[in-house]
Scaffold this motif. Structure first.
Motif, PDB file in Angstrom:
ATOM      1  N   LEU A 360     -49.462  19.757  99.633  1.00 46.45           N
ATOM      2  CA  LEU A 360     -48.306  18.916  99.320  1.00 46.45           C
ATOM      3  C   LEU A 360     -47.298  19.677  98.461  1.00 46.45           C
ATOM      4  N   ARG A 361     -47.803  20.439  97.504  1.00 48.18           N
ATOM      5  CA  ARG A 361     -46.905  21.178  96.616  1.00 48.18           C
ATOM      6  C   ARG A 361     -46.291  22.391  97.307  1.00 48.18           C
ATOM      7  N   ALA A 362     -46.983  22.904  98.311  1.00 49.43           N
ATOM      8  CA  ALA A 362     -46.470  24.084  99.017  1.00 49.43           C
ATOM      9  C   ALA A 362     -45.398  23.728 100.037  1.00 49.43           C
ATOM     10  N   ALA A 363     -45.307  22.439 100.384  1.00 57.42           N
ATOM     11  CA  ALA A 363     -44.298  22.029 101.358  1.00 57.42           C
ATOM     12  C   ALA A 363     -42.902  22.325 100.811  1.00 57.42           C
ATOM     13  N   ALA A 364     -42.034  22.800 101.675  1.00 59.65           N
ATOM     14  CA  ALA A 364     -40.694  23.209 101.245  1.00 59.65           C
ATOM     15  C   ALA A 364     -39.873  22.038 100.728  1.00 59.65           C
ATOM     16  N   THR A 365     -40.047  20.880 101.346  1.00 57.25           N
ATOM     17  CA  THR A 365     -39.281  19.698 100.952  1.00 57.25           C
ATOM     18  C   THR A 365     -40.194  18.488 100.922  1.00 57.25           C
ATOM     19  N   ALA A 369     -43.564  17.273 103.165  1.00 57.58           N
ATOM     20  CA  ALA A 369     -44.824  16.849 102.558  1.00 57.58           C
ATOM     21  C   ALA A 369     -45.231  15.441 102.987  1.00 57.58           C
ATOM     22  N   ARG A 370     -44.233  14.607 103.330  1.00 61.31           N
ATOM     23  CA  ARG A 370     -44.510  13.197 103.618  1.00 61.31           C
ATOM     24  C   ARG A 370     -45.550  12.994 104.727  1.00 61.31           C
ATOM     25  N   HIS A 443     -44.158  10.911  92.145  1.00 61.90           N
ATOM     26  CA  HIS A 443     -44.891  11.443  90.996  1.00 61.90           C
ATOM     27  C   HIS A 443     -45.043  12.962  91.109  1.00 61.90           C
ATOM     28  N   LEU A 444     -45.306  13.433  92.319  1.00 62.97           N
ATOM     29  CA  LEU A 444     -45.563  14.842  92.512  1.00 62.97           C
ATOM     30  C   LEU A 444     -44.275  15.675  92.618  1.00 62.97           C
TER      31      LEU A 444
END
Length: 450
Positions: A360-365, A369-370, A443-444
């Motif tokens: 999720l954190r590595a997703a560019a946007t 991540a959704r 939150h993230l």
């Protein structure tokens, strides 16, 4: 509705809607409610508290309508919820019939009935004791224990032979108290390679034999009528179409007997390591390679004890868990991942691994991540609802999908463990998965709010 007798007006208020949007008024109400609860001014509703080892007594009270208010089960640490097997006590003056009782697991069943008090056994198989050293040894061993054993060769699928068997049982003057149908023949092959004769070779001893035993015992005062089926009836096996069909039909026979007020139980047996076909053919290691871990005859017969002592279950699976061999089992029997049998493999939920948060954190946007998060949320909720992810509508509130407070709590636990986000229960219970995903991403990744 006694207040209506005093001309009172009753209003129904949908409080769930109050939690759909942030509200300072609702926050104050909840704080005021918490204060009166903490002070003792607001008392709990009437309830009865039981410890975990009293759960059966608690449920009996609920079913009998004897409990006022709520029934609460307290799960204290160290309390085992497993009910210890209770040993049935059989009638030493009665006769017990075991079909297929001179070989394999049927012979182990005969020994088990003796350990439970049986002193008169009629054990039948197609060959009897002729040219069967194991059967002769079984009869000798039981006779040395003071058990009266009538061992005979009977084709259980032949009506005339079965008629004679029951005439002889009646002539013995003892009540027939129990029947165990353990006869079986295997002829495994692809469906396209099975002839009618090969089908009948498998169907006759299992299916026709069960029908004949059913018809000959309907007017008798049996304590139990047990039939051994196969877990292939539960999961399927492409090379055991005939045996699966016979096993499934046993379940229909049992349900019809139950409907008619007669005793009947079917045990869907898995691989038995120390008796019967798996041991005789030396395929224990092969079964393990397929993810089908064997269990001992003693373990399987403990389940028979439970069913004989508490005969309220018509069909039950008697299989070992496949811990450590889940992938092999799923490759061999893909149907095992269906919701009704998924607990046998203990697979982790899709997306519920330690890599979720880094992905999720590595997703560019946030938009990238959704779908990653939504897939995980859908899998977790589907597991809680005992369904498949493709049947979960991510746009509907989860309470409208059938989620209760326990399901919502489990979903919150998944979210907290795998993302580190603690979301208030009202924001989960009344939200859709799409909305929950947006909250977690906020939150993230605070930029996802825009």
């Amino acid at each position: 509705m006694s207040p209506l007798d005093r001309d009172a007006t009753v209003h129904a208020i949908d409080v769930v809607g109050w939690f759909e949007q942030p509200s300072l008024t609702m926050d104050r109400c909840l704080q005021d409610l918490q204060k009166v609860i903490d002070s003792g001014e607001c008392r709990p509703v009437p309830h009865m508290v039981y410890s975990a080892d009293q759960i059966y007594a608690a449920m009996d009270g609920v079913l009998a309508g004897q409990e006022a208010g709520k029934t609460v089960i307290v799960l204290d640490d160290g309390v085992s919820l497993d009910r210890a097997p209770e040993q049935p006590v059989l009638d030493p003056t009665a006769t017990y019939l075991v079909v297929g009782g001179l070989d394999g697991f049927g012979a182990e069943t005969a020994r088990h009935l003796v350990r439970r008090g049986a002193r008169h056994l009629t054990l039948v198989s197609r060959r009897g004791t002729a040219r069967n050293q194991d059967a002769a040894a079984l009869v000798s061993s039981l006779s040395d224990q003071g058990v009266q054993v009538d061992a005979r060769a009977v084709d259980i699928s032949d009506p005339k032979t079965v008629d004679q068997l029951f005439r002889d049982l009646d002539a013995g003057g003892r009540r027939l108290a129990g029947v165990v149908h353990a006869a079986m023949v295997l002829d495994d092959d692809e469906v396209t390679d099975l002839s009618v004769e090969r089908y009948l070779t498998v169907l006759n001893p299992k299916l026709t034999g069960a029908l004949l035993l059913d018809s000959h015992t309907r007017e008798r005062n049996l304590d139990f009528f047990a039939m051994y089926s196969s877990f292939a009836a539960l999961l399927g096996n492409r090379r055991q179409a005939s045996y699966s069909a016979a096993s499934l039909t046993l379940e229909n026979i049992a349900r019809q007997r139950r409907h008619d007020g007669l005793p009947a139980t079917v045990l869907q047996l898995g691989a038995i390591s120390d008796a019967g076909y798996v041991l005789r053919t030396g395929i224990t290691s092969v079964m393990s390679d397929y993810g089908i871990l064997p269990m001992t005859s003693s373990q399987a017969l403990d389940r028979l004890d439970m069913l004989l002592h508490h005969p309220d279950t018509t069909v039950t699976a008697v299989v070992a868990e496949s811990r450590g061999h889940e992938q092999a089992l799923m490759a061999f029997l893909p149907a095992v991942t269906a919701p009704r049998t998924a607990t046998l493999v203990h697979t982790s939920d899709a997306g519920a691994d330690d890599s979720l948060l880094p992905r999720l954190r590595a997703a560019a946007t946030a938009e990238e991540a959704r779908p990653i998060l939504l897939d995980a949320l859908t899998s977790w909720l589907a597991s809680g609802l005992h369904t498949t992810p493709d049947r979960v509508d991510v746009s509907r509130r989860i309470d409208q999908l059938g989620a209760d407070s326990l399901t919502a709590t489990e979903l919150m636990g998944h979210i907290r463990r795998h993302t580190g986000c603690a979301i208030p229960a009202p924001e989960v219970m009344t939200a859709s998965l799409t909305s929950i995903a947006a909250t977690v991403l906020h939150h993230l990744r605070p930029e996802s709010q825009s």
